[in-house]
Write an enzyme that holds these catalytic residues in place. Sequence first.
Site, mmCIF file in Angstrom:
data_model
loop_
_atom_site.group_PDB
_atom_site.id
_atom_site.type_symbol
_atom_site.label_atom_id
_atom_site.label_comp_id
_atom_site.label_asym_id
_atom_site.label_seq_id
_atom_site.Cartn_x
_atom_site.Cartn_y
_atom_site.Cartn_z
ATOM 1 N N GLY B 44 0.789 -1.219 0.000
ATOM 2 C CA GLY B 44 0.000 0.000 0.000
ATOM 3 C C GLY B 44 0.825 1.275 0.000
ATOM 4 O O GLY B 44 0.283 2.362 -0.150
ATOM 5 N N CYS B 253 -28.127 -9.691 -16.442
ATOM 6 C CA CYS B 253 -27.449 -9.386 -17.696
ATOM 7 C C CYS B 253 -28.324 -9.825 -18.873
ATOM 8 O O CYS B 253 -28.852 -10.949 -18.881
ATOM 9 C CB CYS B 253 -26.103 -10.094 -17.750
ATOM 10 S SG CYS B 253 -25.310 -10.002 -19.362
ATOM 11 N N CYS B 256 -26.153 -12.938 -20.783
ATOM 12 C CA CYS B 256 -25.888 -14.228 -20.146
ATOM 13 C C CYS B 256 -26.784 -14.477 -18.936
ATOM 14 O O CYS B 256 -26.749 -15.547 -18.345
ATOM 15 C CB CYS B 256 -24.421 -14.323 -19.735
ATOM 16 S SG CYS B 256 -24.005 -13.281 -18.323
ATOM 17 N N CYS B 278 -23.226 -7.449 -18.696
ATOM 18 C CA CYS B 278 -21.999 -7.578 -17.914
ATOM 19 C C CYS B 278 -20.941 -6.615 -18.442
ATOM 20 O O CYS B 278 -20.780 -6.468 -19.653
ATOM 21 C CB CYS B 278 -21.429 -8.986 -18.046
ATOM 22 S SG CYS B 278 -22.397 -10.244 -17.236
ATOM 23 N N CYS B 284 -18.908 -12.870 -19.472
ATOM 24 C CA CYS B 284 -20.221 -12.966 -20.090
ATOM 25 C C CYS B 284 -20.198 -14.018 -21.203
ATOM 26 O O CYS B 284 -21.052 -14.904 -21.273
ATOM 27 C CB CYS B 284 -20.598 -11.600 -20.653
ATOM 28 S SG CYS B 284 -22.312 -11.422 -21.110
#
Lengths: 272, 296
Positions: B44, B253, B256, B278, B284
């Site tokens: 970080g 979606c 899909c 998606c 997808c």
Amino acid sequence: MISAQALHNVVPLPESAQPLLKVRDLTKLYGPDKGCQGVNFELYPGEVLGIVGESGSGKSTLLSLLSGRCPPDRGGIDYRGKDGQVLDLYSASEAQRRTLLRTEWGFVEQSPRDGLRMGVSAGANIGERLMAQGVRNYQELRAAGIDWLTQVEIDPLRIDDLPRTFSGGMQQRLQIARNLVSSPRLVFMDEPTGGLDVSVQARLLDLLRALVRELDLAVVIVTHDLAVARLLADRLIVMRRSRVVETGLTDQILDDPQHPYSQLLVSSVLQP
Amino acid sequence: MNAYQHVHSQPKPQRDEAYNFAYLDEQTKRMIRRALLKAVAIPGYQVPFGGREMPLPYGWGTGGMQLTAAILGAEDVLKVIDQGADDTTNAVSIRRFFARTAGVETTERTPEATVIQTRHRIPETPLSADQILVYQVPIPEPLRFIEPLETETRTMHALNDYGVMHVKLYEDIATFGHIATSYAYPVMVDERYVMDPSPIPKFDNPKLDMSPALMLFGAGREKRLYAVPPFTKVVSLDFEDHPFQIQSWEHNCAICGSHDSYLDELILDDAGTQSFVCSDTDYCAQRVIQQQEAGQ
């Protein structure tokens, strides 16, 4: 005739008998007699100390030294914390100094624009110190914000307004609230009433006096306005050309100044 | 929306010998690798590095490309995504860039890739320990919105002085009634450094936590890089009474039928007809293939 028992009762508590701040030979010079040098004093809990003097006499330099903002050339400051531990300010780590500045200390800037975050709401300004101390409850922060706005006489409905929509006097009061929310023991103020018109000044001073008494704050206040000093300060330090020329009780100095410069200062106040 | 090509991976392309392998010279790549080692060692923490000019403008992924160039080997398989899609301009041109300068194999399939350079998304398909995700970062400094001074923000990081991070979340709740920050949502890495996870939607934040894959972040304009090593604790900042929440949708979606992936809203006509699909095109397409195979 006062009995021994009564005498014993008026002896102050050990807590308030010990100085909060001990200043030893504090010196920071930018040039010969520019800055401040050889300053010694002690500040007790709940005491208001005024620093007066003309422009360039070293008042603000002394204040930044006291508040840990710039290291001195010589001398030191001992601060007695809440836990009774004595901390030498300038041999402590920067992390310790910062923690002190946002918990047990406060700093009220002359211009509220320097002391406030102008881009975030009044509520966030008040809550910042609490968040820095680890408060993670929104309702609690909100309640503190409303409480402190009320205490400094700002309409609590304005909690979500940006500080730039506030008047100068309101901004200054908001800055005071932001500093006092963490219940500090010592607050530094640099000309808190500068730039405000006279009636607003009077109200702010009234408010400050009430808060100082109520919260038992120790305050170091820099001002060039002797009326402000008279109203707020218990004790005065008169500075001239980087040196302290006179110290004493406020009334004593203002009514019976000893040093020629103090006499000049007192006599040059305009009488309406 | 994408039409999925059945060619999963492109055959290994010919490398353009006029360029050094992966465009950057060896000294530069070494310098970036040293900075990356430091970044991995301090999760970080933002490590400055000597960013080079890349043959595309700042803001188009120069930071991510330099990191990719530094870690790429001849045997790597590269995937590049932009907002989850493999077929948008940024993704296509960066993929072609490395195919030409490094001659590495490229793919659109998440599980096949060893290095994935991404802008604004983490793939829906869970990543594995042998994969590296490289993020393109515009503003690496999470404290920048409130503190313009770099010296000051560095001190704040050093001293763990993060109170102001919650000021922004407070403002959100005060203004909108809930935490409205929906991307670049600040996180605490390994209980020490507050980090900007780049502009990924906060939907993807939970995927950062204890991820088996190494995550590298590169900011080209700001010349900073940072990292989240595998299996590192990553916590999104929040309030007790306003806990961190990810986005959810009422729709599935349209292609899909997925109900638990990140959906993009498409406006189909002037009457405002919407459709949700998606954002991760590979995820997808894989679901569509599975459904077709199951149907046969």
